[in-house]
Design an enzyme around this catalytic site. Structure first.
Site, PDB file in Angstrom:
ATOM      1  CG  HIS A  92      -1.555  -4.435  -1.498  1.00  0.00           C
ATOM      2  ND1 HIS A  92      -0.956  -3.330  -0.944  1.00  0.00           N
ATOM      3  CD2 HIS A  92      -0.840  -4.727  -2.615  1.00  0.00           C
ATOM      4  CE1 HIS A  92       0.087  -2.976  -1.686  1.00  0.00           C
ATOM      5  NE2 HIS A  92       0.180  -3.801  -2.709  1.00  0.00           N
ATOM      6  CG  ASP A  94      -0.612  -3.501   3.056  1.00  0.00           C
ATOM      7  OD1 ASP A  94      -1.251  -4.039   2.119  1.00  0.00           O
ATOM      8  OD2 ASP A  94       0.563  -3.816   3.330  1.00  0.00           O
ATOM      9  CG  ASP A 126       2.714  -0.939  -4.464  1.00  0.00           C
ATOM     10  OD1 ASP A 126       1.823  -1.805  -4.461  1.00  0.00           O
ATOM     11  OD2 ASP A 126       3.867  -1.152  -4.051  1.00  0.00           O
ATOM     12  CD  GLU A 157       2.149  -6.864  -1.655  1.00  0.00           C
ATOM     13  OE1 GLU A 157       2.918  -7.469  -2.420  1.00  0.00           O
ATOM     14  OE2 GLU A 157       2.312  -5.664  -1.338  1.00  0.00           O
ATOM     15  CD  GLU A 158       3.608  -2.596  -0.421  1.00  0.00           C
ATOM     16  OE1 GLU A 158       4.653  -3.286  -0.490  1.00  0.00           O
ATOM     17  OE2 GLU A 158       3.171  -1.942  -1.378  1.00  0.00           O
ATOM     18  CD  GLU A 162       3.808 -13.420  10.300  1.00  0.00           C
ATOM     19  OE1 GLU A 162       4.015 -14.204  11.234  1.00  0.00           O
ATOM     20  OE2 GLU A 162       4.139 -12.218  10.332  1.00  0.00           O
ATOM     21  CG  HIS A 423       8.129  -0.496  -2.454  1.00  0.00           C
ATOM     22  ND1 HIS A 423       8.616  -1.729  -2.052  1.00  0.00           N
ATOM     23  CD2 HIS A 423       6.827  -0.712  -2.764  1.00  0.00           C
ATOM     24  CE1 HIS A 423       7.659  -2.628  -2.127  1.00  0.00           C
ATOM     25  NE2 HIS A 423       6.551  -2.027  -2.565  1.00  0.00           N
TER      26      HIS A 423
END
Length: 452
Positions: A92, A94, A126, A157-158, A162, A423
């Site tokens: 991903h 994002d 990440d 993804e983060e 959805e 994160h």
């Protein structure tokens, strides 16, 4: 037809491509593609366009930016040679918001900086490293790619993926594959690769407590009247027993991999302060991977510097529940709601609102793709065989991949290490391990394509 590339040539090709891969990784890190509400989503668009450009440059003839009501994803495809399998490579583009800028050791989290063999920056590990791991393997083969590939790079993804299920359903035929490689997890340690074989699910919810219809003087009414903050504190305290184990009934407790996770290593990697006890019972791997956890992520209440001498009428907390493999997020949410309503202190009004839910998963590692992967990763790590480990975090879409592509083997590989701090502030990528990961994926594609 292009002559097949040998393993020796492949190793040399990865070494040749790594400087350019590193430069493109830094270029991606400089794009603050955050899918969360309140951020500039044009940067997510810019990030998708950059990924699409990289895939085209790697020789994929069919590259598209797609969406299904959410943020842009990128699909790149190259057909398989006759008789060869097709491999889906997931990552991903994002990233998480940077958080408290004051905790970063660099002025700008989106300006990558190398220190002591690590590349620091939001998304460096990440999961833009996952994107570039795939690109490194593709570049190493050039026109001699021995398998078909579908590169699928998601854009939200983060933020909970959805629209992912809608994307998978709309582009199901384009994404159909024999093997799925998800480069969005972690290795066991520096020098020790791993495959993730179990992940917890997630339930994020808000709980609001209300005791008054308006604020009142804390001196005139304090004593007989419960304020909402005290009431919320007492309610949150019921979520754990005296040992720190989750006290919500109805949640699954599972078994973890037979790995030893020394407490001193765990405490160091988690940043636990001296004198602070770990909570819960059982082996650390069980507590972190196979048992439920509940964390309070935030509380809405008056800030201390602005709080008047008044009883607070309402207070709200955000809860994150991680559920064990074998559980179901909907039943876990129902158990949480029942517990909070049943334990409401002093008759307070309790309202629980779901934010998101995602399923846990268990991954079967008995297929031929895993045999090829074990050999490839051991070769890349100079003979260190990969271990099978759980992860306390959640990647709910893996269960969706398993459901929609039941015939495909799913491999969850690592681009992070225990000190990547994904994160959090000072996220970083160990560059030596990243190079090994690039080589391992190239060797995997080589072996899946029939290479010895």
């Amino acid at each position: 037809m292009t002559a097949p590339i040998s393993e020796t040539e492949l190793r040399a090709a990865i070494d040749r491509e790594l400087p350019g891969v590193r430069a493109d990784l830094e270029r991606l890190v400089r794009i603050p593609g955050i899918a969360f509400e309140g951020f500039d989503h044009s940067q997510v668009e810019r990030s998708a366009e950059a990924v699409a450009e990289l895939l085209r440059g790697a020789g994929l003839p069919d590259v598209r930016i797609v969406r299904a009501g959410g943020q842009p994803a990128v699909i790149g495809r190259k057909p398989a040679p006759p008789g060869a399998p097709t491999v889906l490579l997931y990552a991903h583009h994002d990233v998480q918001p940077p958080g408290d800028l004051g905790q970063w050791q660099q002025t700008d989290p989106f300006e990558p900086v190398e220190r002591d063999g690590r590349l620091y920056g939001r998304g460096a590990a990440d999961d833009k490293a996952g994107v570039m791991t795939h690109l490194a393997a593709l570049r190493a083969f050039g026109d001699a790619l021995p398998v078909g590939v579908v590169v699928f790079v998601e854009g939200e993804e983060e933020y909970g993926s959805e629209s992912l299920e809608a994307l998978l359903r709309e582009y199901r035929d384009d994404l159909a594959s024999d093997v799925i490689v998800i480069a969005d997890s972690a290795n066991w340690d520096i020098g020790q690769p791993a495959f993730t074989t179990g992940l917890r699910g997630i339930v994020n919810a808000f709980v609001e407590v209300r005791t008054l219809d308006h604020a009142v003087h804390s001196g005139m009414y304090g004593g007989p009247v419960p304020d909402a903050l005290t009431t919320l504190s007492r309610l949150l305290a019921t979520l754990h027993d005296d040992n720190g184990d989750v006290a919500v009934s109805g949640l699954v407790r599972g078994a973890a991999a037979p790995l030893d996770y020394p407490e001193d290593r765990f405490r160091h990697e988690a940043g636990v302060l001296d004198g602070v006890d770990l909570i819960g019972t059982g082996r650390i791997v069980e507590r972190a991977w196979a048992k439920p956890s509940i964390s309070v992520l935030g509380i809405d209440a008056p800030p201390t510097g602005e709080a008047p001498n008044a009883l607070v009428p309402a207070a709200k907390a955000k809860l994150s529940v991680r559920i064990a493999p074998g559980d179901n997020w909907k039943s876990a949410y129902e158990a949480l709601v029942a517990h909070l309503e049943r334990n409401a202190p002093w008759g307070a009004r309790v309202t629980v609102t779901l934010e998101q839910g995602g399923e846990p998963c268990v991954i079967d590692t008995s297929g031929p793709a895993y045999d090829a992967a074990r050999a490839a990763y051991a070769a890349a790590w100079d003979g260190a065989s990969p271990v099978e480990m759980g992860i306390g975090g959640s990647i709910p879409f893996i269960a969706t991949f398993q459901e929609m592509f039941p015939g495909a083997e799913v491999l969850v590989t690592g681009v992070e290490d225990p000190d990547s701090r994904a994160h959090g502030p000072n996220e970083s990528l160990h560059l030596g391990e990243f190079a090994r990961g690039c080589l391992a994926e190239a060797l995997l594609l080589h072996k899946l394509g029939g290479g010895s």
